[in-house]
Design an enzyme around this catalytic site. Structure first.
Site, PDB file in Angstrom:
ATOM      1  CB  CYS B 305      -3.378   9.795  -1.383  1.00 34.76           C
ATOM      2  SG  CYS B 305      -4.542  10.649  -2.436  1.00 34.76           S
ATOM      3  CG  HIS B 306       0.383   8.441  -0.318  1.00 32.79           C
ATOM      4  ND1 HIS B 306      -0.018   9.568  -1.012  1.00 32.79           N
ATOM      5  CD2 HIS B 306       0.872   7.595  -1.241  1.00 32.79           C
ATOM      6  CE1 HIS B 306       0.232   9.406  -2.284  1.00 32.79           C
ATOM      7  NE2 HIS B 306       0.776   8.219  -2.461  1.00 32.79           N
ATOM      8  N   GLY B 307      -2.453   7.552   3.506  1.00 33.77           N
ATOM      9  CA  GLY B 307      -2.719   7.226   4.889  1.00 33.77           C
ATOM     10  C   GLY B 307      -2.211   8.208   5.924  1.00 33.77           C
TER      11      GLY B 307
END
Lengths: 481, 342
Positions: B305-307
């Site tokens: 999703c956001h690393g």
């Protein structure tokens, strides 16, 4: 009736709001400073009680809908889950189930109040008709709600009622199919009933708004039926006089409610509904909930065809007619006098009407062919075919005599012995009471209004209160000491 | 009296009373009620109820004769004015002259309440039936002192207990009623709130047992408990070594690898099996792992999703997530069975 508004916004915010949305003014004029006849008795508290009932049903219903599953496979189990697993689910469901009964109890008292005190007469016809609409919606809502738990009585009760609609000529079958969404009660039926059961209470709430609006145009009736002549003399502000009186009545009503919820939560239900619906097995005795029993009795009272109308259709017509006739009541009652307090004959007819309505409830709860009382002791009846093949029967007190008579007959007579009872059937009582139910509206009220000589009425509400307090003071002055 | 809810305005009754200033006469008096009556009034102990005696410049000038009051004010308004429909008091003295003890005033917005002018201990209120028929004329003067309200209220320390009884009773009733209503509302609100929580059957499904011997080496299994994802990973020796060879002082959420394990029944740790929550601590996505073919920069998990990158101990190493993957409550019920609870 309300006259000019006396609301005066106190704070800056209420002044600001009042100039934009005078909702506080509306509430104030409707429920605080609303001029209310000073002589209302406790029969007038049921309006407020009914408002509480509606709110209770909606609140608990919204909660139950969070846990209920409208599916024939899971509905019954989801209700059991509410009862066992959901925190306080038992409480909320019992409040909802008994709340329906309390709602109808209150609405019947409210309606009888209206019937007795002539609350349906001009200028309150629309108010009355809106009330009838609310009642009709309540019946529909209650009926559909009773199907949702998917018990035996739910299923077969709804089957009986939907099949009734099939009796309507030409369109009956179509209505029935559209109602059920299939050939029989099933998943489509359950889902649309759930949807409508959730929707209709809000429709009721909307009509209640209209009902209260109409009430506030004409103003409250009162036990004398005499219109308010002078607002200052005849009325008191709704708050605090009737908020407190209604509040007290509501407390008493809630106590009764609590007794049912906490001590007899299932007494108004039916044991068969604790069994999951089984389309292949009909319970021995199908009855609706108690509040619909009078109409069920009227339905079953019609066992005869009239001309081209078959008994089944006539029964359906009578059942719906018993409710629909209330809509035209304002024009059936020809009397100029509102309150039956001043109508000595109508008063007695009204008492008979109440008894008939309650009696019909008992008729609805009993099997029509059961006997209320017996004319004689049971006897044995030997039925046989005589030499010409015509059916005959002879009564015996003693089994051996009956048996001897049976053996004396030739085998071609095909004699059989059975118990013969003779007595007064519930059917006959429900027929007599149904007849009075309709006679009351169609004959008694129209005719009495013309022939009856009413008693003198007080000149005004203030006058009636004044005389009552004076006579009370004169009658028991010493008792006060 | 209809004053409640309309403060600041005269009701019709008040207007009528306001117009009633002057002599009130009651010419009838029944004898016989005088024997037990107290003798002379002590004017100094005159106390007000509602309608109350207002501070009058002219002291000791009149008795409030309630018969008279009733007769005069009750005219045409009996039903509404029962509030002020005084029962006669026994203070009628057996003398034939008129007296005025004080001015009677109606206190704005209070007059609804049943109130009696109390005349100290020397004057008791008797029910109406004892109302004598006076042979003499009582005088009273009615005024509406709208400005006197503050002066009337509760400041009179000399008042006997009953003097402000109406006011304290009313306060008591208000407070008691509101308290009971609030208690009822709270008691009602509790079940309605509580039903929103997890039901008993939901709570009963809040733990599950996993046979960790079935997890392949280097792989993991993912399980759902009550809808929550959990990872059970069978780490290789290299992964265990990676997890242990980290300088934890440089970690965002410092934890040793041993901190993230739970002991077996014999107290020893099983570093091969790592159990963590499957929700990224950033916004709750489920990170990908060995089964998805992506382990992130640190060999553990990677949240797409956001690393966020997690290492082989499930600790946050890079990316926006603030915390390590939480280790759930679990215990070894045998050598190879763990029981994970929410």
């Amino acid at each position: 009736m309300s006259g000019p508004s006396t609301y005066e916004p106190k704070s800056g915010f209420t002044r600001w709001l009042d100039a934009r949305l005078p909702i506080a003014r509306l509430a104030y004029d409707s429920f605080v400073d609303f001029p209310t006849p000073k002589n209302l008795n406790y029969w007038w508290t049921f309006g407020g009680i009914l408002a509480i009932c509606l709110v209770t049903q909606i609140l608990t219903g919204v909660v139950l809908a969070m846990h209920y599953v409208a599916s024939t496979d899971q509905a019954f189990a989801s209700v059991e889950r509410i009862m066992r697993d959901v925190d306080y689910g038992w409480l909320i469901r019992f409040i909802h189930a008994n709340g329906a009964s309390m709602f109808f109890l209150a609405v019947y008292i409210h309606m009888f109040r209206g019937l007795y005190y002539g609350s349906y007469k001009a200028p309150r016809e629309v108010l009355w008709i809106l009330g009838c609409v609310i009642y009709l919606l309540m019946v529909a809502t209650a009926f559909m709600g009773y199907v949702l738990p998917w018990g035996q009585m739910s299923f077969h009760g709804s089957a009986v009622i939907t099949n009734l609609l099939g009796a309507i000529p030409l369109v009956g079958e179509t209505i029935k199919t559209y109602l059920m969404g299939g050939p029989a009660i099933g998943d489509p039926t359950l889902n649309r009933f759930f949807s409508l059961h959730y929707l209709l209470p809000f429709v009721i709430a909307g009509v209640v708004v209209l009902h209260v609006w109409a009430l506030h145009v004409a103003g409250n009736g009162n036990p004398t039926g005499v219109a308010v002549k002078e607002v200052k003399k005849d009325t008191v502000p709704f708050h605090p006089y009737y908020t407190v009186k209604d509040g007290f009545a509501i407390l008493l009503f809630l106590m009764l409610f609590a007794v049912f919820v906490f001590y007899f939560p299932n007494i108004l239900g039916h044991a068969d509904n604790s069994i999951e619906a089984n389309p292949l097995q009909t319970p021995a005795h199908i009855v609706p909930e108690w509040y619909l029993l009078p109409f069920y009795a009227i339905l079953r009272a019609i066992t005869f065809d009239v001309g081209p109308i078959p008994a089944k259709l006539l029964g359906v017509m009578a059942m719906f007619g018993a409710i629909l006739i209330l809509f035209v009541l304002p024009w059936l009652d020809t009397s100029k006098v509102r309150s039956m307090r001043y109508r000595p004959i109508a008063q007695q007819m009204f008492v008979l009407f109440v008894l008939a309505a309650v009696g019909l409830g008992f008729c609805g709860a009993n099997n029509p062919d059961d006997l209320i009382f017996k004319f004689r002791d049971d006897k044995l009846s030997v039925s046989y075919a005589d030499t010409n093949g015509v059916a005959q029967a002879r009564l015996f007190d003693d089994f051996s005599e009956a048996k001897a008579f049976q053996s004396s007959l030739p085998p071609t007579a095909a004699a059989s012995i059975e118990v013969s009872s003779s007595g007064f059937k519930w059917l006959w009582l429900s027929q007599a009471l149904s007849a009075y139910y309709f006679l009351y509206f169609l004959v008694v009220l129209p005719v009495l209004g013309i022939v009856e000589k009413p008693k003198p009425r007080p000149a005004s509400i203030a006058d009636s209160v004044h005389r009552r307090s004076k006579s009370a003071a004169g009658a028991v002055p010493q008792a006060a000491e | 009296m209809n004053l409640v809810g309309r403060p600041g305005r005269f009701s019709s009754e008040q207007e009528r009373i306001a117009g009633l200033e002057g002599e009130l006469a009651d010419g009838k008096r029944r004898s016989g009620a005088e024997q037990d009556e107290p003798a002379l009034l002590s004017f100094g102990s005159l106390k007000e109820g509602r309608p109350a005696v207002v501070t009058s410049p002219a002291a000791k000038i009149g008795v409030i004769h309630c018969c008279a009051l009733q007769g005069a004010i009750g005219e045409g308004k009996t039903a509404r004015f029962y509030d002020v429909d005084f029962s006669p008091e026994a203070c009628s003295q057996p003398h034939g002259s008129a007296q005025i003890l004080g001015y009677v005033g109606l206190i704005e917005s209070q007059a609804h309440f049943t109130a009696f002018p109390r005349v100290g201990a020397s004057c008791d209120i008797k029910p109406r039936a004892s109302c004598g028929s006076a042979r003499y004329v009582w005088r009273t003067k009615l005024r509406i002192p709208w400005e006197s309200r503050v002066a009337e209220h509760g400041s009179d320390s000399q008042s006997a207990g009953g003097a402000h009884a109406g006011e304290t009773r009313r306060d008591f009733i208000h407070i008691a009623a509101v308290t009971v209503a609030a208690g009822g509302a709270a008691a009602l609100a509790w079940p309605f709130l509580q039903q929103l929580g997890p039901a008993a059957d939901t709570r009963a499904l809040s733990s599950t047992e996993v046979d960790v011997s079935k997890v392949p080496l280097g792989g993991e299994i993912r399980i759902l408990i009550g809808g929550m994802p959990f990872f059970v990973r069978h780490r290789t020796d290299a992964e265990i070594q990676d997890a242990r060879n980290v300088d934890i002082s440089k970690l965002r959420d410092p934890q040793t690898d041993d901190d993230r394990l739970r002991p077996k029944a014999d107290g020893s740790l099983n570093p091969a099996i790592l159990v963590t929550s499957g929700s990224c601590t950033h916004l709750g996505c489920v990170p990908v792992g060995p089964a998805q073919g992506t382990l992130g920069d640190f060999g553990g998990w990677y949240c797409p999703c956001h690393g966020s990158h997690y290492d082989t101990s499930g600790r946050i190493r890079k990316g926006p997530a603030p915390l390590n993957l939480p280790v759930p409550k679990y215990e070894y019920t045998s050598d190879s069975i763990i029981k994970i609870s929410l």
